[in-house]
Design an enzyme around this catalytic site. Structure first.
Site, PDB file in Angstrom:
ATOM      1  N   ARG A 195       0.839  -1.208   0.000  1.00 21.53           N
ATOM      2  CA  ARG A 195       0.000   0.000   0.000  1.00 21.53           C
ATOM      3  C   ARG A 195       0.870   1.252   0.000  1.00 21.53           C
ATOM      4  NH1 ARG A 195      -2.927  -2.060   5.044  1.00 21.53           N
ATOM      5  NH2 ARG A 195      -4.023  -3.868   4.234  1.00 21.53           N
ATOM      6  N   GLU A 236      -1.338 -10.246  18.791  1.00 20.92           N
ATOM      7  CA  GLU A 236      -2.746  -9.879  18.667  1.00 20.92           C
ATOM      8  C   GLU A 236      -3.660 -10.998  19.145  1.00 20.92           C
ATOM      9  OE1 GLU A 236      -1.423  -8.403  14.687  1.00 20.92           O
ATOM     10  OE2 GLU A 236      -3.217  -7.181  14.836  1.00 20.92           O
TER      11      GLU A 236
END
Ligand code: ADP
Length: 400
Positions: free
Chosen positions: A243, A386
């Site tokens: 990105r 996470e």
């Protein structure tokens, strides 16, 4: 404590399903795995059993439902099936929680409907998360299931950091604002960084640099996020694996008007063919470093652009926070690429930032300081986790 002490964490991507089973009594992870290429002709499941054995299966799995059933079969083969009375809950990673979900939330029909209403602001992510939730609920309708949102940690951002400077009515009508992502990681890492400093999270100001394939920075003041680099979608901010991060929005008009690209083509360009891969053809930092060693100019320029953006965010967040106690690197690049860490703080000595070459070179899975003893600002590496954070939040919610 009840006998139910395990949490299954599910992370459903568009064509993948990652899972980990965590034992909340002793912190162990009896099983974990990944299904890839869901919906393609041949899907692949890699499962790690309690004894560490890796089992791999390839079979067509047309949907997340088929994938989760295959995962359930692997878990059952290890005596850890979804019907086990020791399973306390399933924790789902959900990318977008909008403004409504500021905390982990037990999933009900109403909650699921609200997550669906957020699809227009997270068209790439929420649909897969929703499919994962539906499938898991169908398999174990009686079991508590919890949604843990990537955006939740950032809901404390002040309005002046969250709002874009565009027409208010248009922005509000379409829920356009900065939400931020990777929140579970920023929450976990900022807390662990405080622990590394021997301080309470409420006492410290931290800049977290989550540098994985996706990458984001956040400014955390006394345990609360006050700014983050990702925005309406995970496209804004740092240079990432594929990105672009920040670009002048007019680039998109230009691509439409002058290059004749469609909206979908621009979307694909900026999300999938930009960042490091767009700049030099590789998005793996190891490969980029190897090419630089060989004198590859394109790889060097990609690296320099990546680091320059990172530095700009560090500087910006020092200004946002005023006082900074620690700058913390995490995720694949942040935890492993010493060269990125060194380059990111190079020249920032006047701001109190530097790394000790020897400490920076240490390879370890543990949280660690890499700044010289007595440095004004600590620089640290804190491996993110996470799954553990999702499991903890899920377990504490269902055990209350
Ligand atoms: P995500 O969860 O966003 O897919 P990760 O946090 O696992 O990504 O990070 C993946 C990236 O980490 C890889 O693309 C690679 O650039 C980088 N990486 C992993 N290991 C190393 C390493 N030993 N040295 C440098 N970079 C690494």
């Amino acid at each position: 404590m009840t006998s139910a002490h395990r949490v299954l964490v599910l992370n459903s991507g568009s064509s993948s399903l990652k899972y980990q089973l965590l034992d909340m009594r002793d912190g162990s992870r009896p099983a974990a795995g990944l299904v890839e290429r869901i919906g393609e002709r041949v899907s692949r499941l890699v499962h790690t059993a309690p004894d560490g054995e890796r089992r791999e299966r390839t079979a067509p799995m047309a949907s997340h439902e088929a994938a989760l059933k295959a995962v359930a079969a692997e878990l059952a083969a290890d005596g850890l099936g979804l019907d086990s009375p020791e399973l306390a809950a399933i924790g789902h990673r959900v990318v977008h929680g909008g403004l409504r979900f500021t905390e982990p939330t037990v999933i009900t029909d109403e909650v699921l409907a609200e997550i669906e209403r957020l699809v227009p602001v997270a068209p790439l992510h929420n649909p897969a998360n929703i499919t994962g939730i539906r499938t898991a609920r169908a398999l174990r309708p009686d079991l508590p299931q919890v949604a843990v949102f990537d955006t939740a940690f950032h809901t404390t951002m002040p309005e002046y950091a969250a709002r874009y400077a565009i027409d208010t009515e248009t922005a509000d009508a379409h829920r356009i604002r900065r939400y931020g992502f990777h929140g579970t990681s920023h929450a976990y890492v900022s807390r662990e960084a405080a622990r590394l400093l021997g301080r309470d999270p409420s006492e410290v100001n931290v800049i977290v640099l989550h540098l994985g394939n996706g990458a984001s920075a956040s400014a955390v003041a006394g345990g609360a996020c006050v700014d983050t680099s990702m925005g309406l979608t995970p496209l804004e901010g740092l240079v990432m694996g594929t990105r672009s991060g920040d670009v002048d929005p007019a680039v998109t008009f230009h691509l439409r008007r002058v290059a004749g690209m469609s909206v979908d083509e621009v979307d694909e360009l900026l999300n999938k063919r930009s960042g490091l891969v767009g700049l030099c053809g590789d998005n793996d930092m190891r490969e980029i470093r190897r090419r630089i060693e060989e004198g590859d100019e394109r790889a060097k320029l990609a690296f320099d652009i990546y680091v320059h953006r990172l530095k700009k965010y560090i500087g910006a967040y020092i200004a946002v926070l005023g006082r900074v106690d620690a700058v913390v690197f995490t995720a694949g690049v942040g935890e492993n690429a010493a060269a990125v860490r060194e380059a990111a703080v190079e020249g920032l000595e006047p701001l109190g930032l530097s790394v000790d070459a020897e400490l920076n070179a240490v390879r370890s899975g543990e949280p660690r300081l890499i700044s010289p003893a007595g440095a004004r600002v600590a620089v640290a590496v804190v491996p993110t986790d996470e799954e553990l954070e999702i499991a903890r939040q899920t377990y504490s919610l269902v055990n209350n």
